[in-house]
Design a protein around this motif. Structure first.
Motif, mmCIF file in Angstrom:
data_model
loop_
_atom_site.group_PDB
_atom_site.id
_atom_site.type_symbol
_atom_site.label_atom_id
_atom_site.label_comp_id
_atom_site.label_asym_id
_atom_site.label_seq_id
_atom_site.Cartn_x
_atom_site.Cartn_y
_atom_site.Cartn_z
ATOM 1 N N LEU A 252 0.126 12.769 -8.829
ATOM 2 C CA LEU A 252 -0.639 14.010 -8.665
ATOM 3 C C LEU A 252 0.278 15.225 -8.698
ATOM 4 N N TYR A 253 1.429 15.126 -8.044
ATOM 5 C CA TYR A 253 2.403 16.221 -8.071
ATOM 6 C C TYR A 253 2.867 16.484 -9.505
ATOM 7 N N TRP A 254 3.204 15.433 -10.220
ATOM 8 C CA TRP A 254 3.687 15.575 -11.598
ATOM 9 C C TRP A 254 2.628 16.244 -12.470
ATOM 10 N N GLY B 171 0.795 -1.227 0.000
ATOM 11 C CA GLY B 171 0.000 0.000 0.000
ATOM 12 C C GLY B 171 0.827 1.276 0.000
ATOM 13 N N CYS B 172 1.915 1.302 0.762
ATOM 14 C CA CYS B 172 2.735 2.515 0.825
ATOM 15 C C CYS B 172 3.366 2.872 -0.526
ATOM 16 N N PRO B 173 3.941 1.921 -1.265
ATOM 17 C CA PRO B 173 4.446 2.279 -2.594
ATOM 18 C C PRO B 173 3.336 2.775 -3.523
ATOM 19 N N PHE B 174 2.151 2.171 -3.415
ATOM 20 C CA PHE B 174 1.049 2.620 -4.260
ATOM 21 C C PHE B 174 0.623 4.038 -3.898
ATOM 22 N N LEU B 175 0.528 4.332 -2.599
ATOM 23 C CA LEU B 175 0.189 5.698 -2.183
ATOM 24 C C LEU B 175 1.277 6.686 -2.602
ATOM 25 N N GLY B 176 2.532 6.266 -2.495
ATOM 26 C CA GLY B 176 3.632 7.110 -2.969
ATOM 27 C C GLY B 176 3.522 7.391 -4.450
ATOM 28 N N PHE B 177 3.164 6.373 -5.229
ATOM 29 C CA PHE B 177 2.946 6.554 -6.667
ATOM 30 C C PHE B 177 1.838 7.570 -6.915
ATOM 31 N N LEU B 178 0.726 7.441 -6.190
ATOM 32 C CA LEU B 178 -0.387 8.376 -6.397
ATOM 33 C C LEU B 178 0.014 9.811 -6.082
ATOM 34 N N VAL B 179 0.718 10.009 -4.975
ATOM 35 C CA VAL B 179 1.154 11.361 -4.609
ATOM 36 C C VAL B 179 2.106 11.912 -5.664
ATOM 37 N N ALA C 191 0.120 18.185 -11.543
ATOM 38 C CA ALA C 191 -0.083 19.585 -11.151
ATOM 39 C C ALA C 191 1.108 20.449 -11.566
ATOM 40 N N ALA C 192 2.321 19.937 -11.456
ATOM 41 C CA ALA C 192 3.517 20.726 -11.765
ATOM 42 C C ALA C 192 3.716 20.930 -13.264
ATOM 43 N N LYS C 193 3.231 20.029 -14.084
ATOM 44 C CA LYS C 193 3.474 20.094 -15.533
ATOM 45 C C LYS C 193 2.356 20.757 -16.312
ATOM 46 N N ARG C 194 1.354 21.273 -15.627
ATOM 47 C CA ARG C 194 0.266 21.965 -16.336
ATOM 48 C C ARG C 194 0.608 23.380 -16.627
#
Length: 148
Positions: A141-143, A130-138, A145-148
């Motif tokens: 989402l960051y990527w 679960g932690c790697p999956f949550l890390g992937f999601l964060v 938001a940052a690339k728009r």
């Protein structure tokens, strides 16, 4: 032969491991009793030390990653994405085997069955998946938001 750039990467990685080990070994010196001795201060201080060690390790990993050239960075991302995804997928086989009592079947004298033991195993496995999956999601989402 190591060039200057790759040598600095290895220095950051050594600093990461050295710092993590130093912080975690310090808690063992502070609480030399067995891990079965669960007290509030032991749990809180060791958890705080684990958070500090994790932050230090991540910071050193970021610094090491920034020192890599573009080819090495892409190779690392490819390996972590595909290797990690395949490894997590394959771990489901081990989860099923252990969860259904496979270790007890292999060696009944050392591996016992029980609802509490299975629950602890289940929580540990879900943390690892679960932690790697949550890390992937964060990160995703960051990527986005940052690339728009």
């Amino acid at each position: 032969m190591f060039d200057r750039r790759s040598l600095s990467v290895w220095k950051f990685l050594a600093a990461a491991w050295g710092g993590v080990l130093a912080v975690m070994l310090a808690t063992r010196l502070l609480f030399p009793t067995s891990s079965a001795d669960v007290g509030t201060s032991r749990v809180m201080i060791t958890t705080l030390a684990a958070a500090i060690a994790t932050g230090w390790g991540l910071w050193m990993a970021v610094l090491a990653f920034r020192r890599l050239d573009e080819f090495q960075q892409e190779a690392g991302k490819f390996a972590w994405y595909w290797g990690g995804a395949i490894g997590l997928g394959v771990s489901g086989v081990g989860y099923a085997f252990i969860g259904l009592g496979g270790l007890h079947w292999l060696d009944p004298a050392h591996f016992h069955l029980g609802k509490d033991l299975f629950r602890a195993f289940q929580i540990g496995y879900l943390l690892g998946v679960g932690c790697p999956f949550l890390g992937f999601l964060v990160a995703r989402l960051y990527w986005t938001a940052a690339k728009r």
